[in-house]
Design a protein around this motif. Sequence first.
Motif, PDB file in Angstrom:
ATOM      1  N   LEU B 476      15.326  16.121  14.544  1.00 13.59           N
ATOM      2  CA  LEU B 476      16.221  14.980  14.352  1.00 13.59           C
ATOM      3  C   LEU B 476      15.583  13.932  13.438  1.00 13.59           C
ATOM      4  O   LEU B 476      16.254  13.294  12.623  1.00 13.59           O
ATOM      5  CB  LEU B 476      16.516  14.361  15.726  1.00 13.59           C
ATOM      6  CG  LEU B 476      17.871  13.697  15.924  1.00 13.59           C
ATOM      7  CD1 LEU B 476      19.000  14.673  15.640  1.00 13.59           C
ATOM      8  CD2 LEU B 476      17.996  13.189  17.350  1.00 13.59           C
ATOM      9  N   VAL B 477      14.270  13.764  13.596  1.00 13.64           N
ATOM     10  CA  VAL B 477      13.558  12.803  12.742  1.00 13.64           C
ATOM     11  C   VAL B 477      13.456  13.350  11.321  1.00 13.64           C
ATOM     12  O   VAL B 477      13.544  12.623  10.328  1.00 13.64           O
ATOM     13  CB  VAL B 477      12.157  12.501  13.329  1.00 13.64           C
ATOM     14  CG1 VAL B 477      11.350  11.628  12.388  1.00 13.64           C
ATOM     15  CG2 VAL B 477      12.296  11.826  14.678  1.00 13.64           C
ATOM     16  N   LEU B 478      13.310  14.653  11.217  1.00  9.35           N
ATOM     17  CA  LEU B 478      13.067  15.290   9.921  1.00  9.35           C
ATOM     18  C   LEU B 478      14.338  15.391   9.075  1.00  9.35           C
ATOM     19  O   LEU B 478      14.276  15.314   7.850  1.00  9.35           O
ATOM     20  CB  LEU B 478      12.512  16.701  10.182  1.00  9.35           C
ATOM     21  CG  LEU B 478      11.646  17.323   9.111  1.00  9.35           C
ATOM     22  CD1 LEU B 478      10.431  16.474   8.844  1.00  9.35           C
ATOM     23  CD2 LEU B 478      11.240  18.724   9.531  1.00  9.35           C
ATOM     24  N   PHE B 479      15.460  15.546   9.714  1.00  5.75           N
ATOM     25  CA  PHE B 479      16.712  15.795   8.989  1.00  5.75           C
ATOM     26  C   PHE B 479      17.038  14.697   7.963  1.00  5.75           C
ATOM     27  O   PHE B 479      17.308  14.998   6.792  1.00  5.75           O
ATOM     28  CB  PHE B 479      17.857  15.981   9.991  1.00  5.75           C
ATOM     29  CG  PHE B 479      19.189  16.174   9.349  1.00  5.75           C
ATOM     30  CD1 PHE B 479      19.459  17.335   8.612  1.00  5.75           C
ATOM     31  CD2 PHE B 479      20.169  15.195   9.414  1.00  5.75           C
ATOM     32  CE1 PHE B 479      20.687  17.516   8.000  1.00  5.75           C
ATOM     33  CE2 PHE B 479      21.397  15.369   8.802  1.00  5.75           C
ATOM     34  CZ  PHE B 479      21.653  16.529   8.096  1.00  5.75           C
ATOM     35  N   PRO B 480      17.011  13.398   8.317  1.00  2.49           N
ATOM     36  CA  PRO B 480      17.285  12.366   7.311  1.00  2.49           C
ATOM     37  C   PRO B 480      16.275  12.402   6.154  1.00  2.49           C
ATOM     38  O   PRO B 480      16.637  12.099   5.013  1.00  2.49           O
ATOM     39  CB  PRO B 480      17.156  11.057   8.088  1.00  2.49           C
ATOM     40  CG  PRO B 480      17.351  11.439   9.493  1.00  2.49           C
ATOM     41  CD  PRO B 480      16.793  12.797   9.641  1.00  2.49           C
ATOM     42  N   SER B 481      15.032  12.787   6.452  1.00  4.64           N
ATOM     43  CA  SER B 481      14.025  12.865   5.384  1.00  4.64           C
ATOM     44  C   SER B 481      14.428  13.916   4.366  1.00  4.64           C
ATOM     45  O   SER B 481      14.317  13.704   3.148  1.00  4.64           O
ATOM     46  CB  SER B 481      12.659  13.232   5.967  1.00  4.64           C
ATOM     47  OG  SER B 481      12.350  12.366   7.004  1.00  4.64           O
ATOM     48  N   LEU B 484      17.282  12.643   2.346  1.00  4.80           N
ATOM     49  CA  LEU B 484      16.819  11.663   1.364  1.00  4.80           C
ATOM     50  C   LEU B 484      16.159  12.355   0.176  1.00  4.80           C
ATOM     51  O   LEU B 484      16.375  11.997  -0.991  1.00  4.80           O
ATOM     52  CB  LEU B 484      15.835  10.718   2.039  1.00  4.80           C
ATOM     53  CG  LEU B 484      15.488   9.436   1.290  1.00  4.80           C
ATOM     54  CD1 LEU B 484      16.720   8.577   1.094  1.00  4.80           C
ATOM     55  CD2 LEU B 484      14.439   8.661   2.075  1.00  4.80           C
TER      56      LEU B 484
END
Lengths: 270, 619
Positions: B476-481, B484
């Motif tokens: 979940l933390v990695l997905f927006p990265s 981006l």
Amino acid sequence: MSKRPINTYASFIFVFCSIMVTMRPIALIAGQVEVERVPLNTAVQAFDEGTTSLLDGNFGAAIAAFEKADQSGWASAELYYNMGLAYHRLNRFGLAVQYLEKAKRIAPDDPKILHSLTVAAHRQADRFSQLPRPFWQKMHVWVENQLPIGVAFWIGIVLWFGLVALITGKLLSHWHGEWWRRARILLGVSSFLLIFYSLTTSAWPPTNERAVILSTEARMHDIADESSDEVLRVHEGLVVLVKNRSTDWALIEVANGSRGWVEANLLGTI
Amino acid sequence: MKESLFRLIWILLLGMVSTTSLVVAQTANVQASISSNTIGTEESVTYTISVSGSDGSNLETPTAPESDGLTLIQALPSTQRSVSIVNGQMSQSFSFSWIYRPTREGSTSIGVATIKVGSTEYHTSSASVTVVPQNQRQTQRRQTDPFSSLFGNTTDPNPEPPPAPDENDIFIRATPSARSAYQGEQVIIEYQLFFREGIQLRQSRLTDSWDAEGFWREELDVETRPIPRIVIENGLRYNTIVLKRAAVFPTRAGEMSVDPLKIESEALLPFGSRDPFQSMFSLRNRFSQVQLASPRISIDARPLPADAPPNFDGAVGKYAMTVTADRTNLNVGESIQLSITISGKGNLATLSSPTFVVPNSFDLYDPEISSVLERSGKELSGSKTFRYVLIPRSNGSFEIPPIEFVHFDPGTKSYRSTKTDSTPITVTGTATTPDVVVATTNGMPVDDFAPLFTSASNWKEASPTSLHDSYWVYLLVLFPSILLLSVVVVKQRRDKFTQDISWARGRRAHPLSKKHLKQATALLAAGNVPGYFEELERAVLGFIGNRLNVAERGLTREKLDSMLAAKGVEMELRDRLRTLLDSCDMGRFAPSSVTPENMESALDDASSLIPDVDEQVAP
């Protein structure tokens, strides 16, 4: 010496965090063990069966049914309380306290549980003064009570998505004003702090593991060796903090701060 | 005063008389032995009569017994007196020894001797001696120069080997208490080491593990520092010690054997070298290695009689049973400890608890089992206790029925049953104890736990995975990265297309040429010759123009050739290009002169030319 722009430091942190965040789920997925969980109605039926036996005074059968419910992968404060009561009726004082404390973890304000724990505390043989806890530990506990880690994590994730949306807007559109920049900084810092707080608190909780002395008497030793000097002698039903563990021994701390090693099989984890 | 003096004298006289009577009443023990029952013709044999149980005051010196094949060296015996004190008791023994020499080879004997102790005459038994030729007794009678070890020849290349003891000098005897036993019956096997008087042993150890297949084995205690006992066997004096004592129990019926007990030791024979100096200075070398083994023992295990009672569970021995309850009056929920103890002689380790039933309203928990084994006696004995915890869950008067224990007694060869009386139990109180206690102001019982919960809600996972141990958290933390990163890549690509025309034309060269070649193929199929060659020329020139970043319109053949040459394109490739462009011109302006083969050939040339040019002008 040239001064690096702030974006460079941010990039370093971003790359480092990304690597760490990428490696962790891979390791977790690789080491994942499937936990078999029975349907909830099985646990509820076992609970009802145990409660009926407990009402009939058949404490052995009650415990057998409650253990079946406990091993189903489901838990409730009522289940643990009734287990504690059944053990109390069988004069298994240590196990009674262990399950009452487990019930209290789920329902910390329940009057029945608190009353029974008070009665148990009066029957416990040891009397130790409570050592004041350091302020930072108190603060950590207070923050954890006010902002549970699950809530903090989800707020952090929402803010993190918002930050990504703002950066995307900046790249693809014309969100270049001063207020946009301030919003990006605010979202970036707050999402990082919330996610960091929730994960670190989950990994290193502010309070140590707690356990109950299950044997009639347990000797605390200077080192993890039967022949070493005896530090203290504690008795059944005492709640202690577990500071460290080895295979067969556990380093425990009582309320007044005294520490010593006891055989691990004499402890019941809460 | 006078009366007192007489009384004292009278008492003293009585004491003297009674002491004398005691001595006379003592039974003396008389034994005769010989130093060896096989001797050479040049050797001698010592005949000894030992008397114990006498203080020597009433002992008459005996005369030497007659022998037909031996002659007495001296008629007067050498005498010896030894005194020993054991547990504060003093005892004395006397011995009389004569030395005989053989007069011929063959079997002979020393006759019966008579010795008088007080008024009692004792007769010894005769002793047999075999006289063999001296050359068969070489190791015993090597004559050596007594001074040779002192004055030279100290490095003798062939030193005299230490004399080895034979099976008569040292041996192990295995004695079973019975050769035939019932299955499960206790049989004691005792292993005794016999060694001739004077032999010294050291560094004795068991060489093999002792095994008895088909038997349950229990070791019994023996002295760790035994004091040898003197016995006479076949007229010879031996020291004997008990090496091992074990109780074995046949686990099945049939003929079974017990392995020999094997030991290894170093023995020093007193009748070895006669060189006194060698004896003094090379004591260490005179010890010889000996390996001993007891004989194998066979035991016939008989099956138990067939008429076993129903409660018989395989117990064999001599047992008694007691049953005790720590209390018989209690409240509901309290516990009773019921102890069943079986004691006696037999294999206690395999004894199982007698079965019994408890009232339905009692909970019965698994027993705690403890055993006490007595191994110091001649047999294995002890006791085994089964402690059961019973918890009544309702009140009333109950009874634990009689408990029966059945075992087979090998002594009487019959099954025996021991049965206890029934145990009455009175249970008071009620099961729901919290209902009867006094309640506090907030409804809670005084000094007792609160009542139970009759229903449970808010079930949750018993041990949910911690946040930091859940992989979805990190995804979940990695997905927006990742999102981006994708946006950044797209943005950079878009910027390059708009800002770097040369790069953009280069990236577009291949797709455009493919598009023109595709259109040319369609025109070929439609039979449009001028249009076909026009598209073919546009595909080739358009590709080269994009690659060289020049506009293809107004590009003369010479200028094109010079630009390609400047980029390092080979002459052969440039010629192929010129030929293809000439064919295109011909097709566009004189379509009637072009054959279908020319058209297909031109398409192949164009298709192969584009990648060749791309390869040579590539940066």
